[in-house]
Design an enzyme around this catalytic site. Structure first.
Site, short mmCIF file in Angstrom:
data_model
loop_
_atom_site.label_atom_id
_atom_site.label_comp_id
_atom_site.label_asym_id
_atom_site.label_seq_id
_atom_site.Cartn_x
_atom_site.Cartn_y
_atom_site.Cartn_z
N LYS A 196 -11.23 58.20 35.62
CA LYS A 196 -12.11 58.80 34.62
C LYS A 196 -11.35 59.34 33.41
O LYS A 196 -11.84 59.31 32.28
CB LYS A 196 -12.95 59.91 35.27
CG LYS A 196 -14.08 59.39 36.14
CD LYS A 196 -14.96 60.54 36.62
CE LYS A 196 -16.22 60.04 37.31
NZ LYS A 196 -15.97 59.21 38.47
N GLU B 174 -14.87 68.86 30.82
CA GLU B 174 -15.56 68.43 29.61
C GLU B 174 -16.81 69.28 29.39
O GLU B 174 -17.30 69.96 30.30
CB GLU B 174 -15.94 66.95 29.69
CG GLU B 174 -16.93 66.61 30.77
CD GLU B 174 -17.22 65.11 30.84
OE1 GLU B 174 -16.40 64.32 30.33
OE2 GLU B 174 -18.24 64.74 31.43
N GLU C 67 -18.73 57.01 32.14
CA GLU C 67 -17.83 56.19 32.92
C GLU C 67 -18.34 54.76 32.91
O GLU C 67 -19.47 54.49 32.50
CB GLU C 67 -17.74 56.68 34.37
CG GLU C 67 -19.06 56.63 35.13
CD GLU C 67 -18.94 57.15 36.54
OE1 GLU C 67 -17.81 57.23 37.06
OE2 GLU C 67 -19.98 57.47 37.15
N ASN D 186 -18.90 51.57 35.54
CA ASN D 186 -18.89 51.08 36.92
C ASN D 186 -18.62 49.58 36.89
O ASN D 186 -19.40 48.80 36.34
CB ASN D 186 -20.23 51.36 37.60
CG ASN D 186 -20.41 52.84 37.86
OD1 ASN D 186 -19.52 53.50 38.37
ND2 ASN D 186 -21.56 53.38 37.49
#
Length: 669
Positions: A120, A204, A292, A294
């Site tokens: 990440k 974050e 993110e 996948n």
């Protein structure tokens, strides 16, 4: 094109991949553990002319996650390629590399892309370089709680602490103040270490009123990449998706295009090929930020297939075989709407605790002319094991508009009959008819805000009690009519069939409804509390589903016998209904309610599972909130705490014991 592919997975996704492979003329190879000898995916592979290979004991770490055994299964069967599905080894770079080393095609992205997007922290840095919007935050690993507080203050509360290798909601903590930042860092590091072998955590900004919207991308080995629209995935519980839809009711065309182009830019930055999903968090002003990527097929891919008309699994297979994408971005058109509901073996009335057991009855809903699709790995008599994810199936409904798709979904949920264990069908129905969901005014906080205590009695209360009473009267009438038709009765001695009933709804409150039944050749006219309803149904006693046209509307009730009465389920409502002849109503009103035994002095297991730890013994004083026991179920540890101060009187179960639902663990004085 490949002649034979191995599906390195189980359950519904393995079955889903096999269907497409078979349609393409490709023989499927299944793998299975000891727990899945009779599983649907194991059977299906053989039924479709393929093979099934045993890979180990029930725990996934000893079977489905064994890279060497999967590779060997390919060699033994001659499988030329592997589709990993989702979960298990689907995003494991070592697995993809092992296949490459063995000369076996991986139906997924290259190793470099998996590695780049699997971290990440690194993926966010790559996203920034590719010009993709990212959430403000600190992308270096944080290990010191005081440093976490300093960084959180710089970013501004609230902040999210995330394990770099996390996924599925694990290793994530929300912090609104300094104390929560300190505790959150420790918790996220521990979960990251225990679940992924990586304790790196970054921080974050937490986006308030967030929506979770993701872009589906598809890329080939020739540099072509397209985006296939978006999926709205904001209906989540503990970061696990529950309902997804395509397109999003929130996005406009300009935002969709901008998100899609950024998703493609990120994919091309890592030389991506195959299917992939770029996830974004979107705020109330349509500002979007990268979460993110996948690097696999998503659970919710069917809604994209509905609105694009594309088979994503087929595209993945063709891309892996070296073919070019058959379309350009201009060819991608979104038509209609689709919504997916995930059916889980869990109990929403007990805080969504996992459930295990055998499906004593399993009836999937009608396809309704292609508007309903069920992706399942189950069948009548199948077992939901303690070793794997508790998802039973995915129910997908489509329509020309969101309203039509939603109406189809609600009817399909009524027609989905599952018995033998606890499940979330009633919860899915409740969400599907919730005004906020109907309007599309949702965020990722929807379930936490609207169902803070899970599914309650108030949520299950029928919206139209009169309709339940009318159906109960018709059902009771059909049963009594059959009983009066039994052979061997004295002629002329049959009792007259009543036309006036009293229907009592509820176990405790026993809400009474006066019902007059007027039998007709094609339909019954039922008068409930002064309102006429026309009910046409071919239902016969013993059938679990009551299909009917009620006032010209197609309606489905689920019917379960409960002593002298019935439990009726429809459109998220559930009620016990007892229908008696009107003349017996005064006596029924006098029947007392039998109170359940008082179990407040016991610590009960809220689910079937394994008692792994017990932190109390006879004579120990306990305080409210104190941890007393840990029960493991569905790969998750569930902590049981004291609800009040007390002293342990007796221990009824020892660590290592297999517990049933409501089995006593401790007894207090």
């Amino acid at each position: 094109m490949f002649k034979k592919i191995l599906i390195a997975n189980r359950g519904e996704i393995a079955c889903r991949v096999m269907k497409t492979a078979h349609a393409m003329g490709i023989a499927p190879v299944a793998v299975y553990s000891d727990a899945d000898v009779e599983a649907r995916h194991t059977r299906m592979a053989k039924e479709l002319g393929g093979e099934a290979v045993h890979v180990g004991p029930p725990p996934s770490a000893e079977s489905y996650l064994q890279i060497e055994r999967i590779v060997q299964a390919c060699k033994d069967t001659g499988a030329q390629a592997v589709h990993p599905g989702y979960g298990f080894l689907s995003e494991n770079k070592a697995f993809a590399q092992a296949l490459a080393d063995a000369g076996i095609a991986f139906i997924g992205p290259p190793v470099g892309a998996i590695q780049a997007m699997g971290d990440k922290i690194e993926s966010k840095k790559l996203a920034e370089k590719a010009g993709v919007n990212t959430v403000p935050g600190h992308l270096e690993a944080v290990t010191d709680p005081e440093e976490a507080v300093r960084i959180a203050k710089e970013i501004g509360y609230p902040v999210m602490l995330k394990a770099s290798a996390g996924g599925g909601g694990k290793g994530m903590r929300l912090a609104w103040n300094d104390e929560e930042a300190r505790d959150g860092l420790v918790g996220a590091m521990n979960e990251g270490r225990n679940s992924f072998g990586d304790d790196r955590v970054f921080i974050e900004k937490f986006v308030e009123q967030p929506r979770h919207i993701e872009i589906q991308v598809m890329a080939d080995q020739h540099g072509n990449c397209v985006y296939l629209g978006e999926r709205e995935c904001s209906i989540q519980r503990r970061h696990q998706k529950v309902l997804e839809e395509a397109p999003s009711p929130f996005l406009d065309e300009a935002t969709r295009k901008a998100m899609g182009e950024q998703a493609v830019a990120l994919a091309q930055a890592v030389d991506y090929c195959s299917a992939g999903t770029v996830e974004f968090i979107v705020d109330k002003d349509k500002n979007f930020y990268f979460l993110e990527m996948n690097t696999r097929l998503q659970v919710e891919h069917p809604v994209t297939e509905f609105v694009t008309g594309l088979d994503l699994v087929e595209l993945m297979i063709r891309v892996a075989a070296g073919e070019k994408l058959p379309m350009t971005q201009d060819d991608v058109q979104l038509k209609g709407w689709a919504i997916e509901a995930r059916l889980y073996a869990e109990d929403p009335e007990r805080g969504f605790l996992p459930s295990t057991g055998r499906l004593s009855r399993y009836i999937e809903p009608d396809e309704r002319g292609g508007r309903v699709r069920t992706d399942s790995g189950c069948y009548d008599g199948a077992e939901i094991s303690i070793y794997y994810d508790p998802m039973i199936a995915k129910l997908i409904a489509g329509g020309k508009s969101r309203a039509e798709a939603l109406a189809t979904l609600r009817q399909a949920l009524d027609g989905y009959y599952v018995r033998g264990l606890s499940h979330n069908l009633s919860f899915l129905s409740a969400v599907a008819k919730h005004p906020r969901f109907e309007s599309g005014e949702i965020t990722t906080n929807f379930i936490a805000e609207e169902y803070p205590d899970g599914l309650t009695d108030a949520d299950l209360k029928p919206a139209d009690p009169g309709l339940f009473a009318a159906v109960a009267a018709v059902i009771q009438d059909r049963v009594e009519r059959r009983e009066r038709g039994l052979s061997g009765q004295l002629a002329g001695g049959e009792p007259e069939q009543p036309s006036d009933y009293a229907v009592f709804l509820g176990t405790v409150e026993k809400e009474e409804h006066a019902v007059a039944l007027h039998r007709g050749a094609d339909a019954d006219r039922v008068t409930v509390d002064g309102r006429d309803r026309h009910i046409a149904s071919g239902w016969r006693p013993g059938q679990p589903l009551f299909h009917a046209r009620i006032d010209d509307a197609e309606t489905i009730f689920q019917v379960d016998r409960d002593g002298a009465g019935w439990v009726l389920t429809h459109d998220g409502g559930r009620a016990r209904a007892l229908a008696v002849e009107a003349r017996h109503a005064p006596l029924q009103r006098l029947m007392p309610f039998k109170e359940p035994p008082d179990m407040s002095k016991f610590l009960l297991s809220p689910m079937p599972g394994l008692l792994v730890r017990l932190k109390a013994k006879v004579g120990d004083p306990v305080k409210a909130g104190e941890e007393l026991a840990v029960v493991e179920a569905m790969k998750m540890e569930n902590v049981l705490r004291a609800v009040a101060d007390g002293v342990v009187k007796e221990v009824h179960a020892e660590p290592g014991a297999s517990l049933a639902v409501d089995q006593a663990i401790l007894e207090f004085e």
